[in-house]
Scaffold this motif. Structure first.
Motif, mmCIF file in Angstrom:
data_model
loop_
_atom_site.group_PDB
_atom_site.id
_atom_site.type_symbol
_atom_site.label_atom_id
_atom_site.label_comp_id
_atom_site.label_asym_id
_atom_site.label_seq_id
_atom_site.Cartn_x
_atom_site.Cartn_y
_atom_site.Cartn_z
ATOM 1 N N GLU A 28 0.825 -1.212 0.000
ATOM 2 C CA GLU A 28 0.000 0.000 0.000
ATOM 3 C C GLU A 28 0.852 1.252 0.000
ATOM 4 O OE1 GLU A 28 -3.955 1.706 2.162
ATOM 5 O OE2 GLU A 28 -2.490 0.772 3.503
ATOM 6 N N SER A 29 0.473 2.199 -0.828
ATOM 7 C CA SER A 29 1.003 3.558 -0.736
ATOM 8 C C SER A 29 -0.163 4.471 -0.398
ATOM 9 C CB SER A 29 1.657 3.983 -2.051
ATOM 10 O OG SER A 29 2.340 5.209 -1.897
ATOM 11 N N MET A 30 0.125 5.522 0.354
ATOM 12 C CA MET A 30 -0.915 6.458 0.758
ATOM 13 C C MET A 30 -0.512 7.878 0.384
ATOM 14 S SD MET A 30 -2.010 5.046 4.532
ATOM 15 C CE MET A 30 -0.319 4.936 5.104
ATOM 16 N N VAL A 31 -1.495 8.722 0.242
ATOM 17 C CA VAL A 31 -1.232 10.152 0.086
ATOM 18 C C VAL A 31 -0.959 10.706 1.472
ATOM 19 C CG1 VAL A 31 -2.191 12.374 -0.598
ATOM 20 C CG2 VAL A 31 -2.636 10.335 -1.986
ATOM 21 N N THR A 32 0.151 11.421 1.610
ATOM 22 C CA THR A 32 0.546 11.966 2.897
ATOM 23 C C THR A 32 0.338 13.475 2.913
ATOM 24 O OG1 THR A 32 2.851 12.386 2.278
ATOM 25 C CG2 THR A 32 2.313 10.187 3.078
ATOM 26 N N PHE A 33 -0.003 13.974 4.084
ATOM 27 C CA PHE A 33 -0.178 15.414 4.261
ATOM 28 C C PHE A 33 0.743 15.879 5.386
ATOM 29 C CE2 PHE A 33 -4.001 14.092 2.089
ATOM 30 C CZ PHE A 33 -4.187 15.104 1.158
ATOM 31 N N ALA A 34 1.781 16.617 5.001
ATOM 32 C CA ALA A 34 2.759 17.129 5.955
ATOM 33 C C ALA A 34 2.413 18.580 6.290
ATOM 34 C CB ALA A 34 4.171 17.055 5.371
ATOM 35 N N PRO A 35 2.616 19.002 7.529
ATOM 36 C CA PRO A 35 2.172 20.331 7.950
ATOM 37 C C PRO A 35 2.968 21.458 7.297
ATOM 38 C CG PRO A 35 3.503 19.325 9.653
ATOM 39 C CD PRO A 35 3.275 18.266 8.619
ATOM 40 N N SER A 36 2.298 22.545 7.047
ATOM 41 C CA SER A 36 2.961 23.722 6.498
ATOM 42 C C SER A 36 3.745 24.474 7.567
ATOM 43 C CB SER A 36 1.926 24.658 5.864
ATOM 44 O OG SER A 36 0.935 25.018 6.826
ATOM 45 N N VAL A 37 3.361 24.290 8.831
ATOM 46 C CA VAL A 37 4.047 24.928 9.962
ATOM 47 C C VAL A 37 4.089 23.935 11.114
ATOM 48 C CG1 VAL A 37 3.366 27.274 9.328
ATOM 49 C CG2 VAL A 37 1.891 25.913 10.833
ATOM 50 N N PRO A 38 5.038 24.078 12.047
ATOM 51 C CA PRO A 38 5.056 23.198 13.222
ATOM 52 C C PRO A 38 3.825 23.417 14.083
ATOM 53 C CG PRO A 38 7.160 24.345 12.942
ATOM 54 C CD PRO A 38 6.181 25.002 12.024
ATOM 55 N N GLY A 39 3.509 22.420 14.884
ATOM 56 C CA GLY A 39 2.395 22.549 15.808
ATOM 57 C C GLY A 39 1.548 21.300 15.864
ATOM 58 N N ARG A 40 0.570 21.325 16.758
ATOM 59 C CA ARG A 40 -0.361 20.211 16.875
ATOM 60 C C ARG A 40 -1.210 20.107 15.619
ATOM 61 N NH1 ARG A 40 -4.373 20.814 21.346
ATOM 62 N NH2 ARG A 40 -4.730 22.770 20.224
ATOM 63 N N LEU A 41 -1.691 18.900 15.347
ATOM 64 C CA LEU A 41 -2.592 18.740 14.212
ATOM 65 C C LEU A 41 -3.791 19.684 14.330
ATOM 66 C CD1 LEU A 41 -2.746 14.885 13.527
ATOM 67 C CD2 LEU A 41 -1.720 16.652 12.085
ATOM 68 N N ALA A 42 -4.239 19.892 15.544
ATOM 69 C CA ALA A 42 -5.389 20.764 15.764
ATOM 70 C C ALA A 42 -5.109 22.204 15.367
ATOM 71 C CB ALA A 42 -5.807 20.708 17.231
ATOM 72 N N ASP A 43 -3.818 22.587 15.346
ATOM 73 C CA ASP A 43 -3.465 23.980 15.090
ATOM 74 C C ASP A 43 -2.899 24.237 13.700
ATOM 75 O OD1 ASP A 43 -4.170 24.513 17.746
ATOM 76 O OD2 ASP A 43 -2.149 24.024 18.453
ATOM 77 N N VAL A 44 -2.539 23.171 12.966
ATOM 78 C CA VAL A 44 -1.914 23.364 11.652
ATOM 79 C C VAL A 44 -2.975 23.829 10.653
ATOM 80 C CG1 VAL A 44 -0.729 22.226 9.732
ATOM 81 C CG2 VAL A 44 -0.128 21.638 12.095
ATOM 82 N N VAL A 69 11.642 -1.141 -12.524
ATOM 83 C CA VAL A 69 10.880 -1.494 -11.319
ATOM 84 C C VAL A 69 9.383 -1.405 -11.609
ATOM 85 C CG1 VAL A 69 10.588 -1.061 -8.856
ATOM 86 C CG2 VAL A 69 12.731 -0.426 -9.972
ATOM 87 N N ARG A 70 8.643 -2.331 -11.038
ATOM 88 C CA ARG A 70 7.184 -2.330 -11.148
ATOM 89 C C ARG A 70 6.588 -2.318 -9.742
ATOM 90 N NH1 ARG A 70 6.455 -6.315 -14.762
ATOM 91 N NH2 ARG A 70 6.060 -4.770 -16.396
ATOM 92 N N TRP A 71 5.639 -1.424 -9.500
ATOM 93 C CA TRP A 71 4.899 -1.397 -8.234
ATOM 94 C C TRP A 71 3.499 -1.926 -8.499
ATOM 95 C CZ3 TRP A 71 1.091 2.688 -6.881
ATOM 96 C CH2 TRP A 71 0.574 2.515 -5.593
ATOM 97 N N VAL A 72 3.068 -2.908 -7.688
ATOM 98 C CA VAL A 72 1.758 -3.530 -7.849
ATOM 99 C C VAL A 72 0.949 -3.279 -6.588
ATOM 100 C CG1 VAL A 72 0.518 -5.667 -8.337
ATOM 101 C CG2 VAL A 72 2.806 -5.320 -9.300
ATOM 102 N N SER A 73 -0.271 -2.778 -6.761
ATOM 103 C CA SER A 73 -1.094 -2.456 -5.602
ATOM 104 C C SER A 73 -2.531 -2.238 -6.064
ATOM 105 C CB SER A 73 -0.554 -1.196 -4.904
ATOM 106 O OG SER A 73 -1.232 -0.959 -3.684
ATOM 107 N N ARG A 74 -3.343 -1.726 -5.135
ATOM 108 C CA ARG A 74 -4.700 -1.292 -5.428
ATOM 109 C C ARG A 74 -4.882 0.107 -4.847
ATOM 110 N NH1 ARG A 74 -8.277 -5.385 -6.934
ATOM 111 N NH2 ARG A 74 -10.087 -4.242 -6.193
#
Length: 359
Positions: A28-44, A69-74
């Motif tokens: 599995e690969s997932m879309v990741t969301f990294a914060p634009s600024v430091p802080g709690r998730l509640a504050d980003v 290379v081949r990546w196989v997934s859903r």
């Protein structure tokens, strides 16, 4: 496995209806969301979109290093699935065997900017019921999966669902038994405690590792997952079946045990760490690159360390690897020069003297 790589075994690339490649990764690969600024998730207030997944990370690094290379997934039949396929494909990875699931979403997760190894780090996964968690032996393209010289798997996939566990089991010991001329099976234990809420559950990873040809495991994760406290030799005693076992020891280097009973130790270079993420996947990619090229074990370990250093000296899960000539030059250093190697941010860019310091 010997110093001449997979071709020295009786295994050969299988006959299949898909084009043969050097390496196939499944997971599995997932879309990741990294914060634009430091802080709690509640504050980003906003996040930057990226991609993350152990097996696709390995695929991207290997493709960037010049391997087929081949990546196989859903993935889901959604915009996030489109992004994953396009972003991974942009590294040069073949994504033609990735299947779309109209009934299930693509997994995503959000994280904070804190160190992932500390309690200050927050991560929120939205992967339950994802398209990848529905992978089974019956709904995957097995011809594509078996089309590489090497098949690389990890211990994350079997934790996702009973079907994923069955698929991983089929692709380790059962693949070797049913398809003796198939790919060399590589397995990175990649123990994630959050995916195995009951400590005894993680022992399934030990059984899966016993079915592989080549196993990567951290000394610390062997203790966490299996309670093995006697160091690398004790891990090898618990895993005698794989032809090659690579025990990773972080800054202390790595040890490879081969099928002839030999023990190869290689220290890691000193690294100025920017972000301690993605290093394990990069190490596996570097080692596998050495396997594919028929390099001796010392060079395989050194290429693993160099790929890990590239990840450690850049932000995010993926980093541009050093060029092959640059990496070869460093891997060929004598023991004294290798022992004083000191790598900092930007060292992969061109190999200038000031970018590779000795101390």
């Amino acid at each position: 496995m010997t110093a001449t790589g997979p071709a020295a075994r009786t295994h050969h690339a299988p006959v299949a209806v898909v084009d043969a490649v050097d390496v196939v990764t499944v997971g599995e690969s997932m879309v990741t969301f990294a914060p634009s600024v430091p802080g709690r998730l509640a504050d980003v207030p906003s996040f930057h979109r990226g991609i993350g997944g152990a097996e696709s990370n390995v695929a991207c690094v290997l493709a960037a290093a010049g391997h087929a290379v081949r990546w196989v997934s859903r993935v889901g039949a959604d915009g996030f699935g489109d992004h994953l396929v396009e972003a991974i494909g942009a590294y040069g990875v073949d994504t033609s065997a990735v299947r779309r699931d109209p009934a299930r979403p693509t997994g995503i997760y959000f994280r904070t900017a804190g160190d992932r190894a500390t309690d200050a780090h927050e991560v929120a996964y939205y992967r339950a019921g994802s398209a990848a968690s529905a992978m089974t032996t019956e709904n995957m393209d097995l011809a594509a999966i078996r089309s590489g010289r090497v098949l690389h798997l990890s211990g994350i996939t079997p934790a996702l669902s009973a079907g994923c566990l069955g698929l991983t089991a089929d692709l380790t010991a059962r693949t070797r038994a049913a398809h003796p001329l198939g790919p060399l099976v590589s397995f990175d234990v990649n123990h994630r405690p959050g995916l195995w809420p009951r400590p005894d559950d993680a022992r399934v990873l030990l059984d899966l590792a016993r079915g592989a040809d080549l196993v990567f495991v951290g000394e610390d994760e062997a203790e966490d997952a299996w309670g093995i406290t006697g160091g690398p030799d004790a891990i090898r005693a618990a895993l005698p079946e794989p032809a090659t076992l690579v025990v990773k020891r972080g800054a202390d280097g790595a040890i490879a045990y081969d099928e002839h009973g030999a023990r190869h130790t290689e220290p890691a270079p000193r690294v100025d760490v920017v972000a301690a993420v993605g290093a394990g996947d990069a190490f596996a990619a570097g080692y596998l690159s050495g396997v594919l090229r028929g390099l001796p074990v010392r060079a395989r370990l050194r290429h693993g360390h160099l790929m890990a250093a590239a990840a450690l000296t850049a932000p995010g899960d993926l980093a541009a690897p050093p060029g092959r000539a640059h990496a070869d030059r460093l891997a060929d250093l004598d023991d004294t020069a290798w022992g004083t190697l000191h790598l900092g941010p930007g060292w992969t860019a061109g190999g200038a003297v000031e970018e590779v310091r000795t101390s």
